[in-house]
Design a protein around this motif. Structure first.
Motif, PDB file in Angstrom:
ATOM      1  N   VAL A   1       0.949  -1.155   0.149  1.00 45.23           N
ATOM      2  CA  VAL A   1      -0.109  -0.096  -0.074  1.00 45.23           C
ATOM      3  C   VAL A   1       0.801   1.353   0.134  1.00 45.23           C
ATOM      4  O   VAL A   1       1.803   1.127   0.863  1.00 45.23           O
ATOM      5  CB  VAL A   1      -0.889   0.013   1.224  1.00 45.23           C
ATOM      6  N   LYS A   2       0.543   2.160  -0.917  1.00 50.16           N
ATOM      7  CA  LYS A   2       1.804   3.110  -1.236  1.00 50.16           C
ATOM      8  C   LYS A   2       1.396   4.437  -0.488  1.00 50.16           C
ATOM      9  O   LYS A   2       0.204   4.852  -0.239  1.00 50.16           O
ATOM     10  CB  LYS A   2       1.857   3.616  -2.682  1.00 50.16           C
ATOM     11  N   CYS A   3       2.312   4.953   0.043  1.00 50.39           N
ATOM     12  CA  CYS A   3       2.465   6.517   0.570  1.00 50.39           C
ATOM     13  C   CYS A   3       3.365   7.211   0.159  1.00 50.39           C
ATOM     14  O   CYS A   3       4.615   6.926   0.293  1.00 50.39           O
ATOM     15  CB  CYS A   3       2.226   6.130   2.088  1.00 50.39           C
ATOM     16  N   THR A   4       3.206   8.375  -0.141  1.00 53.55           N
ATOM     17  CA  THR A   4       4.319   9.522  -0.108  1.00 53.55           C
ATOM     18  C   THR A   4       4.032  10.655   0.665  1.00 53.55           C
ATOM     19  O   THR A   4       2.855  11.005   0.754  1.00 53.55           O
ATOM     20  CB  THR A   4       4.481   9.855  -1.787  1.00 53.55           C
ATOM     21  N   TYR A   5       4.964  11.318   1.073  1.00 48.76           N
ATOM     22  CA  TYR A   5       4.686  12.555   2.002  1.00 48.76           C
ATOM     23  C   TYR A   5       5.494  13.735   1.663  1.00 48.76           C
ATOM     24  O   TYR A   5       6.458  13.729   0.666  1.00 48.76           O
ATOM     25  CB  TYR A   5       5.151  12.360   3.336  1.00 48.76           C
ATOM     26  N   SER A   6       5.140  14.812   2.046  1.00 47.54           N
ATOM     27  CA  SER A   6       5.864  16.076   1.844  1.00 47.54           C
ATOM     28  C   SER A   6       5.956  16.845   3.079  1.00 47.54           C
ATOM     29  O   SER A   6       4.805  17.233   3.794  1.00 47.54           O
ATOM     30  CB  SER A   6       5.316  16.876   0.678  1.00 47.54           C
ATOM     31  N   VAL A   7       7.103  17.111   3.758  1.00 48.55           N
ATOM     32  CA  VAL A   7       7.090  17.904   4.873  1.00 48.55           C
ATOM     33  C   VAL A   7       8.182  18.777   4.946  1.00 48.55           C
ATOM     34  O   VAL A   7       9.305  18.770   3.823  1.00 48.55           O
ATOM     35  CB  VAL A   7       7.271  16.987   6.220  1.00 48.55           C
ATOM     36  N   SER A   8       8.292  20.019   5.917  1.00 46.41           N
ATOM     37  CA  SER A   8       9.485  20.604   5.919  1.00 46.41           C
ATOM     38  C   SER A   8      10.605  20.393   6.594  1.00 46.41           C
ATOM     39  O   SER A   8      11.637  21.180   6.707  1.00 46.41           O
ATOM     40  CB  SER A   8       8.926  22.188   6.271  1.00 46.41           C
ATOM     41  N   GLY A   9      10.316  19.565   7.677  1.00 42.47           N
ATOM     42  CA  GLY A   9      11.248  18.993   8.419  1.00 42.47           C
ATOM     43  C   GLY A   9      11.559  17.522   8.423  1.00 42.47           C
ATOM     44  O   GLY A   9      11.019  16.934   7.424  1.00 42.47           O
ATOM     45  N   ASN A  10      12.270  17.184   9.553  1.00 47.49           N
ATOM     46  CA  ASN A  10      12.422  15.649   9.674  1.00 47.49           C
ATOM     47  C   ASN A  10      10.974  14.925   9.809  1.00 47.49           C
ATOM     48  O   ASN A  10      10.265  15.134  11.023  1.00 47.49           O
ATOM     49  CB  ASN A  10      13.270  15.278  10.557  1.00 47.49           C
ATOM     50  N   PRO A  11      10.606  14.129   8.957  1.00 43.37           N
ATOM     51  CA  PRO A  11       9.329  13.366   9.086  1.00 43.37           C
ATOM     52  C   PRO A  11       9.065  12.503  10.269  1.00 43.37           C
ATOM     53  O   PRO A  11       9.906  11.570  10.549  1.00 43.37           O
ATOM     54  CB  PRO A  11       9.006  12.624   7.668  1.00 43.37           C
ATOM     55  N   TYR A  12       7.915  12.280  10.822  1.00 41.83           N
ATOM     56  CA  TYR A  12       7.577  11.253  11.753  1.00 41.83           C
ATOM     57  C   TYR A  12       6.272  10.518  10.874  1.00 41.83           C
ATOM     58  O   TYR A  12       5.475  11.165  10.750  1.00 41.83           O
ATOM     59  CB  TYR A  12       6.986  11.541  12.980  1.00 41.83           C
ATOM     60  N   LEU A  13       6.573   9.278  10.707  1.00 37.14           N
ATOM     61  CA  LEU A  13       5.382   8.583   9.591  1.00 37.14           C
ATOM     62  C   LEU A  13       4.719   7.310  10.611  1.00 37.14           C
ATOM     63  O   LEU A  13       5.289   6.674  11.189  1.00 37.14           O
ATOM     64  CB  LEU A  13       6.205   7.925   8.355  1.00 37.14           C
ATOM     65  N   PHE A  14       3.557   7.363  10.270  1.00 36.82           N
ATOM     66  CA  PHE A  14       2.662   6.253  10.823  1.00 36.82           C
ATOM     67  C   PHE A  14       1.753   5.679  10.053  1.00 36.82           C
ATOM     68  O   PHE A  14       1.521   6.357   8.704  1.00 36.82           O
ATOM     69  CB  PHE A  14       1.630   6.959  11.828  1.00 36.82           C
ATOM     70  N   TRP A  15       1.344   4.430  10.022  1.00 33.53           N
ATOM     71  CA  TRP A  15       0.385   3.783   9.473  1.00 33.53           C
ATOM     72  C   TRP A  15      -0.653   3.293  10.500  1.00 33.53           C
ATOM     73  O   TRP A  15      -0.184   2.746  11.586  1.00 33.53           O
ATOM     74  CB  TRP A  15       0.812   2.459   8.786  1.00 33.53           C
ATOM     75  N   TYR A  16      -1.929   3.433  10.118  1.00 33.15           N
ATOM     76  CA  TYR A  16      -3.171   3.101  10.970  1.00 33.15           C
ATOM     77  C   TYR A  16      -3.934   2.229  10.156  1.00 33.15           C
ATOM     78  O   TYR A  16      -4.027   2.508   8.853  1.00 33.15           O
ATOM     79  CB  TYR A  16      -3.695   4.518  11.748  1.00 33.15           C
ATOM     80  N   VAL A  17      -4.793   1.365  10.772  1.00 32.72           N
ATOM     81  CA  VAL A  17      -5.739   0.514  10.092  1.00 32.72           C
ATOM     82  C   VAL A  17      -7.286   0.741  10.628  1.00 32.72           C
ATOM     83  O   VAL A  17      -7.088   1.147  11.891  1.00 32.72           O
ATOM     84  CB  VAL A  17      -5.353  -0.912  10.101  1.00 32.72           C
ATOM     85  N   GLN A  18      -8.260   0.832   9.709  1.00 32.46           N
ATOM     86  CA  GLN A  18      -9.547   0.892  10.464  1.00 32.46           C
ATOM     87  C   GLN A  18     -10.264  -0.347   9.967  1.00 32.46           C
ATOM     88  O   GLN A  18     -10.616  -0.479   8.606  1.00 32.46           O
ATOM     89  CB  GLN A  18     -10.108   2.242   9.748  1.00 32.46           C
ATOM     90  N   TYR A  19     -10.743  -1.022  10.683  1.00 31.87           N
ATOM     91  CA  TYR A  19     -11.608  -2.269  10.357  1.00 31.87           C
ATOM     92  C   TYR A  19     -12.853  -1.712  10.402  1.00 31.87           C
ATOM     93  O   TYR A  19     -13.374  -0.805  11.083  1.00 31.87           O
ATOM     94  CB  TYR A  19     -11.458  -3.649  11.155  1.00 31.87           C
TER      95      TYR A  19
END
Lengths: 114, 116
Positions: free
Chosen positions: A21-39
């Motif tokens: 499952v693909k994800c790309t991001y854009s931020v101005s600083g160092n990123p903190y990245l998360f994946w959540y799931v909703q059943y």
């Protein structure tokens, strides 16, 4: 400003096959990245996070994600999909100096079929 | 340990009425957040409390929305008067103060609001 893109509204995969499952991001600083799931009829459940360190992050239920700084991506993967993995997946990002909020993508519906 | 709870799970109201959503964070969590997902779109930040103080309310859509967290425990989000575009799922999240730097948050099940 920060943003997250999940380019696929839906991903279909056969049980036992690998999934991404693909994800790309854009931020101005160092990123903190998360994946959540909703059943269905449930809240958001935390799967995994990248804060710093090893680019390959392992999480719950056999999922993993790889942080790629040059491609600004954080794709979610699993070597062998299960029917029970069928759910809605959200990628989220925050960053240093970006305030105390998460920015989410639009979500990707994963459907795993027999 | 009990998770974040939200009440009601589902609310159906008519345009112009008032609705109040409630969130009970995990015990001891000073940070409390509200988010909203409108049908098919991304989950959007509404506001952030630290204890009883509003730290960031930049995501609140307009003055029909009022959030409170009296005493720094549970929070309410009131919509008055409700409009059709307010329909969606409202999520609450909480986190302990030591996780604020990396923004790791624990989410509740959400309240599905339908405005007819």
């Amino acid at each position: 400003a920060q943003s997250v893109a999940q380019p696929e509204d839906q991903v279909n995969v056969a049980e036992g096959n690998p999934l991404t499952v693909k994800c790309t991001y854009s931020v101005s600083g160092n990123p903190y990245l998360f994946w959540y799931v909703q059943y269905p009829n449930r809240g958001l459940q935390f799967l995994l996070k990248y804060i710093t360190g090893d680019n390959l992050v392992k999480g719950s239920y056999g999922f993993e994600a790889e942080f790629n700084k040059s491609q600004t991506s954080f794709h979610l993967k699993k070597p062998s999909a299960l029917v029970s993995d069928s759910a809605l997946y959200f990628c989220a990002v925050s960053y240093t100096g970006g305030g105390n909020k998460l920015t989410f993508g639009t979500g990707t519906q994963l459907k795993v079929e027999l | 340990e009990a998770g974040v709870t939200q009440f009601p799970s589902h609310s159906v109201i008519e345009k112009g009425q008032t609705v109040t959503l409630r969130c009970d964070p995990i015990s001891g969590h000073d940070n409390l957040y509200w988010y909203r997902r409108v049908m098919g779109k991304e989950i959007k930040f509404l506001l952030h409390f630290v204890k009883e103080s509003k730290q960031d309310e930049s995501g609140m859509p307009n003055n029909r929305f009022l959030a409170e967290r009296t005493g720094g425990t549970y929070s309410t989000l009131k919509v008055q008067p409700a409009e059709l575009e307010d329909s969606g799922v409202y999520f609450c999240a909480s986190s302990p103060i030591y996780l604020i730097r990396i923004n790791e948050q624990f989410f509740g099940p959400g309240t599905r609001l339908t405005v007819l």
